[in-house]
Design an enzyme around this catalytic site. Sequence first.
Site, PDB file in Angstrom:
ATOM      1  N   SER A 168      46.372  51.107  61.004  1.00  0.00           N
ATOM      2  CA  SER A 168      45.605  49.921  61.217  1.00  0.00           C
ATOM      3  C   SER A 168      46.340  48.553  60.958  1.00  0.00           C
ATOM      4  CB  SER A 168      44.250  49.891  60.923  1.00  0.00           C
ATOM      5  OG  SER A 168      43.532  48.523  60.783  1.00  0.00           O
ATOM      6  N   LYS A 170      32.182  52.392  66.220  1.00  0.00           N
ATOM      7  CA  LYS A 170      31.500  51.090  66.518  1.00  0.00           C
ATOM      8  C   LYS A 170      29.996  51.313  66.821  1.00  0.00           C
ATOM      9  CE  LYS A 170      35.866  48.874  67.480  1.00  0.00           C
ATOM     10  NZ  LYS A 170      36.534  48.397  68.466  1.00  0.00           N
ATOM     11  N   GLY A 204      33.612  52.447  78.272  1.00  0.00           N
ATOM     12  CA  GLY A 204      33.225  52.831  76.954  1.00  0.00           C
ATOM     13  C   GLY A 204      33.056  51.829  75.855  1.00  0.00           C
TER      14      GLY A 204
HETATM   15  P1  ATR Z   1      36.386  53.425  73.705  1.00  0.00           P
HETATM   16  O1  ATR Z   1      35.026  53.396  72.719  1.00  0.00           O
HETATM   17  O2  ATR Z   1      37.628  53.415  73.168  1.00  0.00           O
HETATM   18  O3  ATR Z   1      36.317  52.673  75.080  1.00  0.00           O
HETATM   19  P2  ATR Z   1      35.519  55.814  75.298  1.00  0.00           P
HETATM   20  O4  ATR Z   1      34.094  55.612  74.836  1.00  0.00           O
HETATM   21  O5  ATR Z   1      35.781  57.431  75.027  1.00  0.00           O
HETATM   22  O6  ATR Z   1      36.315  55.039  74.238  1.00  0.00           O
HETATM   23  O7  ATR Z   1      35.843  55.396  76.632  1.00  0.00           O
HETATM   24  C1  ATR Z   1      36.943  55.573  77.250  1.00  0.00           C
HETATM   25  C2  ATR Z   1      37.158  55.036  78.594  1.00  0.00           C
HETATM   26  O8  ATR Z   1      38.352  55.415  79.064  1.00  0.00           O
HETATM   27  C3  ATR Z   1      35.971  55.299  79.391  1.00  0.00           C
HETATM   28  O9  ATR Z   1      35.893  54.361  80.231  1.00  0.00           O
HETATM   29  C4  ATR Z   1      36.584  56.452  80.354  1.00  0.00           C
HETATM   30  O10 ATR Z   1      36.117  56.856  81.435  1.00  0.00           O
HETATM   31  P3  ATR Z   1      34.978  57.804  81.543  1.00  0.00           P
HETATM   32  O11 ATR Z   1      33.811  56.976  81.340  1.00  0.00           O
HETATM   33  O12 ATR Z   1      35.133  58.216  83.083  1.00  0.00           O
HETATM   34  O13 ATR Z   1      35.016  58.991  80.662  1.00  0.00           O
HETATM   35  C5  ATR Z   1      38.184  55.845  80.460  1.00  0.00           C
HETATM   36  N1  ATR Z   1      39.069  57.014  80.462  1.00  0.00           N
HETATM   37  C6  ATR Z   1      39.524  57.852  79.674  1.00  0.00           C
HETATM   38  N2  ATR Z   1      40.578  58.707  80.089  1.00  0.00           N
HETATM   39  C7  ATR Z   1      40.768  58.255  81.430  1.00  0.00           C
HETATM   40  C8  ATR Z   1      41.785  58.486  82.267  1.00  0.00           C
HETATM   41  N3  ATR Z   1      42.643  59.597  82.453  1.00  0.00           N
HETATM   42  N4  ATR Z   1      41.606  58.021  83.613  1.00  0.00           N
HETATM   43  C9  ATR Z   1      40.785  56.789  83.772  1.00  0.00           C
HETATM   44  N5  ATR Z   1      39.735  56.397  82.728  1.00  0.00           N
HETATM   45  C10 ATR Z   1      39.785  57.021  81.802  1.00  0.00           C
END
Ligand code: ATR
Length: 280
Positions: free
Chosen positions: A14, A65, A128
């Site tokens: 961080s 969070k 997310g």
């Molecule tokens: P964060 O809290 O960091 O946002 P998260 O809640 O795991 O992490 O959300 C990750 C986001 O990245 C989500 O919108 C996820 O899509 P899904 O809701 O369909 O899971 C998206 N994401 C992760 N990997 C992805 C990929 N390979 N292609 C497109 N979207 C992706």
Amino acid sequence: MDRYAVAGNPVEHSQSPFIHARFAQATGEAMEYGRLWCPLDGFAQTVRDFAASGARGCNVTVPFKFDAYALALRHSERATLAQAANVLRFDAAGWFADNTDGAGLVRDIEANAGVPLAGRRVLLIGAGGAAAGALGPLILARPAELVVANRTLDKAAALVARHATPAASQAVALRAASLEDAGESFDVVVNATASSLKGAPIPVAPRVLRPGTLALDMMYGPPARDFLDWARAHGATGRDGLGMLVEQAAEAFLLWRGVRPDTAPVLQALRDKLAGEAPR
Ligand code: ATR
């Protein structure tokens, strides 16, 4: 001396201690800011112990969070909309949770990148925690159109539904979309997905860009590189998440100390530091 920390897992990389040390120095605030590693099943206890030791507050990063929001007694409006918090203040009257990520993003776009959002067309990719933190403040910046596109459409739809009231009162046309149906030629595109961390392909088609689009990835360093290269290859202006990181920290500093630090020199110092650390 008043103590703060960034709580997360992992937390060793961080940049928040660097940023807050610079803010404290520049504003003359007497405070210390460290790292608080939390076991995945022990966030609440670790933060409670930290507060009991006399600390005044903490930042919260992935994956806690949502837990941080749940742990507080009182919440800012923007934290309530996000259902997630990146800042806790350990008030004696009950812990206060805020979410400064979205305000940091908007300030980086408008003040640092010089792109006013009012009346513009904006695409937010992801649904997310990162996207949830950004959506409320993006709405308050009053773009004409705001599309939330996500791999899982239901999650985008739920996020949009939760923000229907502020969107209506700000006259923002807010809609959820699949990644394939995101739309085209946006003025601003924000990547709030974890796709770059996973080395996955760029989640949307280049038609979402037009020459001069501001294309911002919330990541920085190597994870942001593919998205920024892709954006620039299609005539857009790429921007990483470092400015957002410094701006959300400034907003947290303001909440804790009542002083807003000047962010420009700290952002520059951070860019210099990371450039010096980058593998050659
Ligand atoms: P964060 O809290 O960091 O946002 P998260 O809640 O795991 O992490 O959300 C990750 C986001 O990245 C989500 O919108 C996820 O899509 P899904 O809701 O369909 O899971 C998206 N994401 C992760 N990997 C992805 C990929 N390979 N292609 C497109 N979207 C992706």
